[in-house]
Write an enzyme that holds these catalytic residues in place. Structure first.
Site, PDB file in Angstrom:
ATOM      1  N   ASP A 191       0.855  -1.194   0.000  1.00 20.42           N
ATOM      2  CA  ASP A 191       0.000   0.000   0.000  1.00 20.42           C
ATOM      3  C   ASP A 191       0.891   1.245   0.000  1.00 20.42           C
ATOM      4  O   ASP A 191       1.899   1.313   0.702  1.00 20.42           O
ATOM      5  CB  ASP A 191      -0.913  -0.009   1.240  1.00 20.42           C
ATOM      6  CG  ASP A 191      -2.062   0.977   1.113  1.00 20.42           C
ATOM      7  OD1 ASP A 191      -3.215   0.534   1.047  1.00 20.42           O
ATOM      8  OD2 ASP A 191      -1.800   2.199   1.072  1.00 20.42           O
TER       9      ASP A 191
ATOM     10  N   ASN B 275     -12.892  -3.235   2.760  1.00 22.37           N
ATOM     11  CA  ASN B 275     -13.793  -2.096   2.932  1.00 22.37           C
ATOM     12  C   ASN B 275     -14.802  -2.071   1.779  1.00 22.37           C
ATOM     13  O   ASN B 275     -14.403  -2.068   0.615  1.00 22.37           O
ATOM     14  CB  ASN B 275     -12.996  -0.788   2.946  1.00 22.37           C
ATOM     15  CG  ASN B 275     -12.069  -0.690   4.151  1.00 22.37           C
ATOM     16  OD1 ASN B 275     -12.434  -1.107   5.252  1.00 22.37           O
ATOM     17  ND2 ASN B 275     -10.876  -0.160   3.959  1.00 22.37           N
TER      18      ASN B 275
ATOM     19  N   SER C 225     -12.022   3.521  -0.973  1.00 18.52           N
ATOM     20  CA  SER C 225     -11.610   4.629  -1.845  1.00 18.52           C
ATOM     21  C   SER C 225     -11.243   4.181  -3.257  1.00 18.52           C
ATOM     22  O   SER C 225     -11.160   5.012  -4.150  1.00 18.52           O
ATOM     23  CB  SER C 225     -10.438   5.392  -1.220  1.00 18.52           C
ATOM     24  OG  SER C 225      -9.338   4.541  -1.022  1.00 18.52           O
ATOM     25  N   VAL C 226     -11.003   2.900  -3.463  1.00 22.31           N
ATOM     26  CA  VAL C 226     -10.692   2.402  -4.809  1.00 22.31           C
ATOM     27  C   VAL C 226     -11.729   1.339  -5.169  1.00 22.31           C
ATOM     28  O   VAL C 226     -11.850   0.321  -4.474  1.00 22.31           O
ATOM     29  CB  VAL C 226      -9.259   1.806  -4.883  1.00 22.31           C
ATOM     30  CG1 VAL C 226      -8.985   1.244  -6.267  1.00 22.31           C
ATOM     31  CG2 VAL C 226      -8.214   2.859  -4.515  1.00 22.31           C
TER      32      VAL C 226
ATOM     33  N   HIS D 260     -10.284  -5.343  -3.026  1.00 21.36           N
ATOM     34  CA  HIS D 260      -8.928  -5.620  -2.536  1.00 21.36           C
ATOM     35  C   HIS D 260      -8.999  -5.998  -1.070  1.00 21.36           C
ATOM     36  O   HIS D 260      -9.865  -5.510  -0.334  1.00 21.36           O
ATOM     37  CB  HIS D 260      -8.002  -4.416  -2.737  1.00 21.36           C
ATOM     38  CG  HIS D 260      -8.575  -3.122  -2.267  1.00 21.36           C
ATOM     39  ND1 HIS D 260      -9.534  -2.430  -2.984  1.00 21.36           N
ATOM     40  CD2 HIS D 260      -8.361  -2.395  -1.137  1.00 21.36           C
ATOM     41  CE1 HIS D 260      -9.862  -1.339  -2.321  1.00 21.36           C
ATOM     42  NE2 HIS D 260      -9.175  -1.296  -1.186  1.00 21.36           N
TER      43      HIS D 260
ATOM     44  N   HIS E  59      -6.873  -5.837   2.378  1.00 16.41           N
ATOM     45  CA  HIS E  59      -5.717  -5.254   3.069  1.00 16.41           C
ATOM     46  C   HIS E  59      -5.137  -6.337   3.983  1.00 16.41           C
ATOM     47  O   HIS E  59      -5.868  -6.923   4.790  1.00 16.41           O
ATOM     48  CB  HIS E  59      -6.146  -4.085   3.963  1.00 16.41           C
ATOM     49  CG  HIS E  59      -6.719  -2.907   3.247  1.00 16.41           C
ATOM     50  ND1 HIS E  59      -6.006  -1.755   3.020  1.00 16.41           N
ATOM     51  CD2 HIS E  59      -7.949  -2.693   2.722  1.00 16.41           C
ATOM     52  CE1 HIS E  59      -6.772  -0.872   2.388  1.00 16.41           C
ATOM     53  NE2 HIS E  59      -7.954  -1.418   2.201  1.00 16.41           N
TER      54      HIS E  59
HETATM   55  P1  AMP Z   1      -9.706   1.310   0.417  1.00 18.78           P
HETATM   56  O1  AMP Z   1      -9.795   2.596   1.215  1.00 18.78           O
HETATM   57  O2  AMP Z   1     -10.089   0.094   1.195  1.00 18.78           O
HETATM   58  O3  AMP Z   1     -10.427   1.431  -0.906  1.00 18.78           O
HETATM   59  O4  AMP Z   1      -8.168   1.118   0.126  1.00 18.78           O
HETATM   60  C1  AMP Z   1      -7.508   1.683  -0.950  1.00 18.78           C
HETATM   61  C2  AMP Z   1      -6.052   1.660  -0.621  1.00 18.78           C
HETATM   62  O5  AMP Z   1      -5.311   1.818  -1.807  1.00 18.78           O
HETATM   63  C3  AMP Z   1      -5.589   2.764   0.341  1.00 18.78           C
HETATM   64  O6  AMP Z   1      -5.037   2.171   1.506  1.00 18.78           O
HETATM   65  C4  AMP Z   1      -4.549   3.533  -0.464  1.00 18.78           C
HETATM   66  O7  AMP Z   1      -3.478   3.964   0.316  1.00 18.78           O
HETATM   67  C5  AMP Z   1      -4.130   2.492  -1.500  1.00 18.78           C
HETATM   68  N1  AMP Z   1      -3.617   3.005  -2.757  1.00 18.78           N
HETATM   69  C6  AMP Z   1      -4.160   3.961  -3.559  1.00 18.78           C
HETATM   70  N2  AMP Z   1      -3.407   4.139  -4.654  1.00 18.78           N
HETATM   71  C7  AMP Z   1      -2.375   3.252  -4.575  1.00 18.78           C
HETATM   72  C8  AMP Z   1      -1.257   2.944  -5.393  1.00 18.78           C
HETATM   73  N3  AMP Z   1      -1.040   3.573  -6.555  1.00 18.78           N
HETATM   74  N4  AMP Z   1      -0.394   1.990  -4.984  1.00 18.78           N
HETATM   75  C9  AMP Z   1      -0.600   1.352  -3.814  1.00 18.78           C
HETATM   76  N5  AMP Z   1      -1.635   1.592  -2.986  1.00 18.78           N
HETATM   77  C10 AMP Z   1      -2.512   2.535  -3.357  1.00 18.78           C
END
Ligand code: AMP
Length: 117
Positions: free
Chosen positions: A31, A90, A98-99, A103, A105
Site C-alpha cells: 500500500d 472495505n 476509496s478504490v 482488494h 488489506h
Molecule cells: P480502500 O480505502 O479500502 O479502498 O483502500 C484503498 C487503498 O489503496 C488505500 O489504503 C490507499 O493507500 C491504497 N492506494 C491507492 N493508490 C495506490 C497505489 N497507486 N499503490 C498502492 N496503494 C494505493
C-alpha cells in the site's frame, strides 16, 4: 468502456509497483500509504468493484484472495500465531472504500487494536 482502476493499471504493468505476490487469480503489492509496518493489498485480476457485488461465478476468485493472504503471510514470516496479521475489506463509504476494485488489506508488524476505528 470505463476507465481502468489504478489497481488494474498496476496489474497490467502500466503503473510500476513491485509485486509482493502474483498468481493466475491475484496480484499483491505494498500500500502506498501504509497503516502498519506491513500493509499489502491483494487484488483480483478480474475487476469486481467491491465484495458485496461479487456473484456466484466469482467464488474461485474470492477463495484465491484468502489463499494468497496465507501464502504472503508465510513469505513475510508473519504466519506463526505468535505474530499474526489482519485482513480487511472495505465496502462502501462508511467503511472507507476509496478504490472501486475489490482488494484485501493485509496488515501486520504491530499490535492491532480491536475493535477497529
Ligand atoms: P480502500 O480505502 O479500502 O479502498 O483502500 C484503498 C487503498 O489503496 C488505500 O489504503 C490507499 O493507500 C491504497 N492506494 C491507492 N493508490 C495506490 C497505489 N497507486 N499503490 C498502492 N496503494 C494505493
Amino acid at each position: 468502456m470505463s476507465e481502468k482502476t489504478i489497481f488494474q493499471k498496476i496489474i497490467d504493468r502500466e503503473i510500476p509497483a513491485p509485486l509482493v505476490y502474483e498468481d493466475e487469480w491475484v496480484a499483491a503489492f505494498n500500500d502506498v500509504n501504509p497503516q502498519a509496518p506491513i500493509h499489502v493489498l491483494i487484488v483480483p485480476k478480474k475487476l469486481i468493484p467491491r465484495v458485496g457485488e461479487a456473484v456466484a461465478e466469482d467464488q474461485a476468485t474470492l477463495g484465491a484472495l484468502l489463499l494468497a493472504a496465507g501464502k504472503i503471510a508465510d513469505k513475510l514470516g508473519i504466519k506463526d500465531r505468535s505474530k499474526g496479521f489482519r485482513l480487511v475489506i472495505n465496502h462502501g463509504k462508511d467503511a472507507g472504500e476509496s478504490v472501486p476494485h475489490l482488494h484485501v488489506h493485509l496488515l501486520a508488524g504491530r499490535s492491532l487494536e480491536w475493535p477497529p476505528g
